[in-house]
Design a protein around this motif. Structure first.
Motif, PDB file in Angstrom:
ATOM      1  N   VAL A   1     -30.593  11.327  10.911  1.00  0.00           N
ATOM      2  CA  VAL A   1     -31.581  11.305   9.925  1.00  0.00           C
ATOM      3  C   VAL A   1     -31.149  12.529   8.908  1.00  0.00           C
ATOM      4  CG1 VAL A   1     -33.811  11.320   8.919  1.00  0.00           C
ATOM      5  CG2 VAL A   1     -33.340   9.836  10.968  1.00  0.00           C
TER       6      VAL A   1
ATOM      7  N   THR B   1     -44.086  16.980  15.579  1.00  0.00           N
ATOM      8  CA  THR B   1     -45.050  16.251  14.918  1.00  0.00           C
ATOM      9  C   THR B   1     -45.765  15.317  15.713  1.00  0.00           C
ATOM     10  OG1 THR B   1     -43.767  16.238  12.862  1.00  0.00           O
ATOM     11  CG2 THR B   1     -45.476  14.758  13.145  1.00  0.00           C
ATOM     12  N   ILE B   2     -45.105  14.756  16.967  1.00  0.00           N
ATOM     13  CA  ILE B   2     -45.647  13.643  17.692  1.00  0.00           C
ATOM     14  C   ILE B   2     -46.591  14.527  18.861  1.00  0.00           C
ATOM     15  CG2 ILE B   2     -45.132  11.940  19.420  1.00  0.00           C
ATOM     16  CD1 ILE B   2     -42.831  11.247  17.889  1.00  0.00           C
TER      17      ILE B   2
ATOM     18  N   LEU C   1     -45.497  10.484   8.327  1.00  0.00           N
ATOM     19  CA  LEU C   1     -44.826  11.443   9.071  1.00  0.00           C
ATOM     20  C   LEU C   1     -44.634  11.243  10.425  1.00  0.00           C
ATOM     21  CD1 LEU C   1     -42.499  13.811   8.849  1.00  0.00           C
ATOM     22  CD2 LEU C   1     -44.657  15.527   9.284  1.00  0.00           C
ATOM     23  N   VAL C   2     -45.832  10.868  11.046  1.00  0.00           N
ATOM     24  CA  VAL C   2     -45.790  10.216  12.438  1.00  0.00           C
ATOM     25  C   VAL C   2     -44.621   9.333  12.643  1.00  0.00           C
ATOM     26  CG1 VAL C   2     -47.047   9.506  14.310  1.00  0.00           C
ATOM     27  CG2 VAL C   2     -47.956  11.409  12.793  1.00  0.00           C
TER      28      VAL C   2
ATOM     29  N   ALA D   1     -42.166   8.563  10.724  1.00  0.00           N
ATOM     30  CA  ALA D   1     -40.902   8.934  10.587  1.00  0.00           C
ATOM     31  C   ALA D   1     -40.554   9.859  11.615  1.00  0.00           C
ATOM     32  CB  ALA D   1     -40.615   9.869   9.293  1.00  0.00           C
ATOM     33  N   SER D   2     -41.306  10.451  12.432  1.00  0.00           N
ATOM     34  CA  SER D   2     -40.826  11.141  13.479  1.00  0.00           C
ATOM     35  C   SER D   2     -40.385  10.144  14.709  1.00  0.00           C
ATOM     36  CB  SER D   2     -42.007  12.158  14.030  1.00  0.00           C
ATOM     37  OG  SER D   2     -42.431  12.924  13.032  1.00  0.00           O
ATOM     38  N   HIS D   3     -41.209   9.342  15.089  1.00  0.00           N
ATOM     39  CA  HIS D   3     -41.046   8.391  16.122  1.00  0.00           C
ATOM     40  C   HIS D   3     -39.565   7.718  15.597  1.00  0.00           C
ATOM     41  CE1 HIS D   3     -44.254   8.210  18.577  1.00  0.00           C
ATOM     42  NE2 HIS D   3     -45.272   8.416  17.647  1.00  0.00           N
TER      43      HIS D   3
ATOM     44  N   THR E   1     -37.139   9.061  13.811  1.00  0.00           N
ATOM     45  CA  THR E   1     -35.947  10.041  14.029  1.00  0.00           C
ATOM     46  C   THR E   1     -35.328  10.208  15.361  1.00  0.00           C
ATOM     47  OG1 THR E   1     -36.799  11.065  12.069  1.00  0.00           O
ATOM     48  CG2 THR E   1     -35.310  12.360  13.519  1.00  0.00           C
ATOM     49  N   ILE E   2     -36.539  10.090  16.294  1.00  0.00           N
ATOM     50  CA  ILE E   2     -36.242  10.211  17.797  1.00  0.00           C
ATOM     51  C   ILE E   2     -35.558   8.915  18.247  1.00  0.00           C
ATOM     52  CG2 ILE E   2     -37.186  10.243  20.086  1.00  0.00           C
ATOM     53  CD1 ILE E   2     -39.234  12.215  18.513  1.00  0.00           C
TER      54      ILE E   2
ATOM     55  N   LEU F   1     -34.421  18.488  12.738  1.00  0.00           N
ATOM     56  CA  LEU F   1     -35.297  17.411  12.286  1.00  0.00           C
ATOM     57  C   LEU F   1     -35.801  16.717  13.712  1.00  0.00           C
ATOM     58  CD1 LEU F   1     -37.157  16.028  10.115  1.00  0.00           C
ATOM     59  CD2 LEU F   1     -35.083  14.496   9.923  1.00  0.00           C
ATOM     60  N   VAL F   2     -34.825  16.412  14.416  1.00  0.00           N
ATOM     61  CA  VAL F   2     -35.176  15.986  15.856  1.00  0.00           C
ATOM     62  C   VAL F   2     -36.129  16.735  16.639  1.00  0.00           C
ATOM     63  CG1 VAL F   2     -34.429  15.303  18.207  1.00  0.00           C
ATOM     64  CG2 VAL F   2     -33.088  14.650  16.113  1.00  0.00           C
TER      65      VAL F   2
ATOM     66  N   ARG G   1     -31.813   8.500  17.108  1.00  0.00           N
ATOM     67  CA  ARG G   1     -30.953   9.324  18.316  1.00  0.00           C
ATOM     68  C   ARG G   1     -30.757   8.776  19.628  1.00  0.00           C
ATOM     69  NH1 ARG G   1     -28.624  14.160  19.328  1.00  0.00           N
ATOM     70  NH2 ARG G   1     -28.936  14.632  21.794  1.00  0.00           N
TER      71      ARG G   1
ATOM     72  N   ALA H   1     -38.285  18.848  14.994  1.00  0.00           N
ATOM     73  CA  ALA H   1     -39.646  18.676  14.113  1.00  0.00           C
ATOM     74  C   ALA H   1     -40.261  17.349  14.643  1.00  0.00           C
ATOM     75  CB  ALA H   1     -39.330  18.893  12.951  1.00  0.00           C
ATOM     76  N   SER H   2     -39.550  16.510  14.712  1.00  0.00           N
ATOM     77  CA  SER H   2     -40.036  15.095  15.027  1.00  0.00           C
ATOM     78  C   SER H   2     -40.886  14.910  16.324  1.00  0.00           C
ATOM     79  CB  SER H   2     -39.061  14.185  15.250  1.00  0.00           C
ATOM     80  OG  SER H   2     -38.334  13.795  13.882  1.00  0.00           O
ATOM     81  N   HIS H   3     -40.148  15.626  17.319  1.00  0.00           N
ATOM     82  CA  HIS H   3     -40.839  15.716  18.852  1.00  0.00           C
ATOM     83  C   HIS H   3     -42.231  16.451  18.417  1.00  0.00           C
ATOM     84  CE1 HIS H   3     -38.243  13.845  21.347  1.00  0.00           C
ATOM     85  NE2 HIS H   3     -37.111  14.420  20.876  1.00  0.00           N
TER      86      HIS H   3
END
Lengths: 448, 448
Positions: B289, A271-272, B264-265, B267-269, B271-272, A264-265, B275, A267-269
């Motif tokens: 997450v 997505t951004i 989702l954008v 949520a991505s920020h 999630t990162i 998911l980490v 961490r 996937a997050s990078h």
């Protein structure tokens, strides 16, 4: 969003005409049009202010189709259902050698959808024919309205089904598909089609002079520009990149941060990165991660697998491919940085479809005759028109959607704007009939 | 990962003892222990090399419990099932005034789980009693083994159910809960418990001298350190922050990049950021997450809503709260930057539980007597021990899990390491019996 009664919404949004078109002459009857849109919405809607619920092949869809066919009959337009379930209605022209000018849209809806999506263009098409009758206008070409069956991508696997079949894109295996307990063959029979004679629904290229469709924009651009009429340049190509990210799922509490391969980490990078790559390209492209599923998606477990889809849309291939390459490069770096592996499959592609120059010009003239401002814009969503563009020259007219809302109960286009759109459709049809060559040429282009 | 036969795996991983403990004297019978672990795994496993499948209250769980109770009976340890379904077996001590030394684990598993999780500690407990019998060792305290019922969080809503009930954490409404077509009351009856007399399963504080549990680490730390014995400092506290991100779902193709409120954008920020906040804090904390669901999760639609959960774990509250505050600040900035709203609910909390100093020291002495290296570490996962710590002094022994794998068919701890763990448990029990005060004091601390 504030919940207002459907009729209340119409009343409230009918004020403040900034682009007032005080032009006498040929006009579609707006009272009938709005009343009919309201009536169609009540088929399947639980309450007057609830969303539209006429998923293709549902009982509500069948009932609404019956209502529209009764309106057609009352207007002297004999409805004809083709083998795919599309409804046609023709008004003869004066020159029997000429192919018809075809125009229309759809009346099926997504679940809990809006009142205007499809229905506006379908009922405006009837209004165009009625106004010609009312004003005693004869045309050289036959005028033919159409209500495409199953346009929304809800029932079965392939949307735009009626127009897709008209364009010859149909396989025998399609009819055995089961959706919602119903075989597709039976679904087509339910709306009056005939799956055994499905090839008869194909429209021969050249047998239609051109195709025109009025539709709500389903986006915020026209409203933001404060322009009532969108002249559609084309329907975007869609590249869907399916991505699989493999990390390692371990208990969150016992796996130190520096030993993780968290999908998911990654996937997050990604997505951004998708958003960043599209914004930086500064092209007329949209990029969206619109689907994401992860496993195990369980409390206390590091995500091990993510599957997501990157949706890229634009009117020309070059920026789509450049952005995809940029994203692929970023994905490789993300995989290295996160200790995951990222696989991007070859995308599923639908090619962009351009509208026909001569039809865009006719729409511009029609809008100018009503003193309505126009703006060119691409359609970011699929329309039946993109299938018909394989067979005939094609043009589309957009009117604004309040706040860009669509596929939701709050979808709104004011009666004033609906009226403008219907009038532009009417005048474009008449313009095309009179001023354009009897043969506009081949189908619309495959790419802008 | 290569699929190998279960027995093959044991054979392959039994070589290369870097921490070789060539010590004579009191040892748990390793052949019996490994044979029994293998046998238990075959209850419910489709094939010998498949994962363990003994979800609590399943037929396989009941059969495996029957097998272990037959082993106990054969060893002269009369099994007793309490009202919660926990299995106890007592070996008398010489001083009838002393409370028993309790030790054990569980034998239920997650679906498709590992062979050693729980089962190692449960069967090593029997091995400890058998070795005392075999060598004619008498103890002052009674020795009591326990197999906790329903330890994994699979069946019903609340995991660690047997030990939870023993700790008095049970509500009448629990018994009406239905899982997998089974009422909890009937599930407890299925394994020999008696829901009508459930309060009799409560263990009175002070009625147990101490509780010891041997378990596989379920993480990579000991293997990375190349150390065979983990002396557990405590079981981490878990704060679960449920987050709701509200954006606006619109068609991807018609919504320009600069007009989006993409959940989702955001949520991505976030999630990162989670961490990053945990890594920067450089505390003994994990942050993950671990759950994420989005809507509409549909092709061509900008994500409108994301719900996710942030899991923070650590042995002390201060860094957990500091990191949560850091994340909340970052979330506010992310919401502003993405045009979304981010709501973080008050977390659900389970407090960290520290092990008892005197028991950690006893484990250290036991390992030293076997010339085995030790390392202190926290348990990042819940264990029955954390419930029993409310009632009695508590200590835990970890042995390495190959590659940190757990809750998966590939979970492995070599026979050598299993043997070391069982021997440390045996010697700790004897050490506690002889050298520690008759009353170790109250329950283990609530926080390190």
């Amino acid at each position: 969003m504030t919940r207002r009664s459907f009729l209340g919404t119409l009343a409230l949004t009918s004020v403040a005409p900034r682009w007032s078109a005080q032009v006498r002459g040929r006009r579609v009857n707006i009272g009938s049009l709005i009343g009919r849109i309201t009536n169609v919405k009540l088929y399947g809607a639980e309450r007057p202010w609830a969303g539209a619920n006429r998923v293709a092949y549902s009982d509500a869809d069948v009932e609404a189709r019956g209502y529209v066919m009764r309106l057609m009959t009352a207007a002297g337009v004999q409805p004809r259902i083709d083998a795919a379930g599309n409804i046609f209605g023709r008004r003869p022209g004066s020159d029997p050698s000429l192919a018809p000018i075809l125009f229309g849209s759809h009346i099926d809806s997504v679940p809990n959808g809006g009142a205007f999506d499809g229905t506006l263009g379908a009922l405006a098409a009837l209004g165009v024919i009625e106004d010609c009758d009312f004003e005693g206008i004869g045309t050289r070409h036959p005028l033919e309205m159409v209500i495409w069956a199953h346009s929304e991508h809800v029932a079965f696997n392939r949307g735009l089904a009626g127009s897709r079949i008209a364009a010859g894109d149909v396989a025998p295996s399609d009819f055995d598909e089961v959706w919602n307990g119903m075989r597709r063959a039976d679904a087509i029979r339910k709306i009056g089609g005939d799956p055994d004679r499905i090839t008869e629904a194909s429209i021969r290229p050249g047998s239609v002079h051109c195709y025109l469709e009025l539709h709500v924009e389903q986006g915020p651009v026209l409203e933001r520009l404060d322009v009532p009429i969108g002249v559609v340049e084309g329907i975007v190509g869609v590249d869907r990149h399916h991505v699989s990210i493999a990390g390692v799922s371990r208990p969150a509490g016992s796996t130190p941060m520096d030993e993780r391969r968290d999908a998911l980490v990654a996937a997050s990078h990604l997505t951004i990165a998708v958003r960043d790559a599209v914004v930086r390209a500064a092209a007329a492209v949209t990029g969206t991660v619109d689907r994401l599923d992860m496993e195990p998606n369980a409390p206390g477990m590091v995500p091990g697998t993510v599957r997501l889809t990157i949706d890229l849309r634009g009117m020309s291939d070059a920026p789509l491919r450049a952005i995809a390459a940029d994203i692929a490069g970023r994905a490789a770096a993300i995989a290295t940085g996160t200790g995951t592996s990222i696989t991007i499959a070859e995308p599923s592609r639908s090619a962009p479809v351009a509208t026909t120059d001569a039809l865009r010009e006719a729409i511009e003239r029609a809008a100018a005759s009503l003193r309505l401002k126009t703006a060119p814009l691409a359609s970011g969503l699929p329309h039946d028109a993109q299938r018909i563009a394989r067979l005939a020259p094609m043009g589309m007219i957009f009117v604004p959607s309040a706040g860009g809302v669509t596929h939701a109960p709050d979808e709104q286009t004011s009666p004033m704007l609906c009226s403008y759109g219907a009038d532009v459709l009417l005048r474009t049809v008449l313009d095309v009939d009179r001023s354009l060559p009897d043969r506009l040429g081949g189908p619309a282009g495959a790419e802008a």
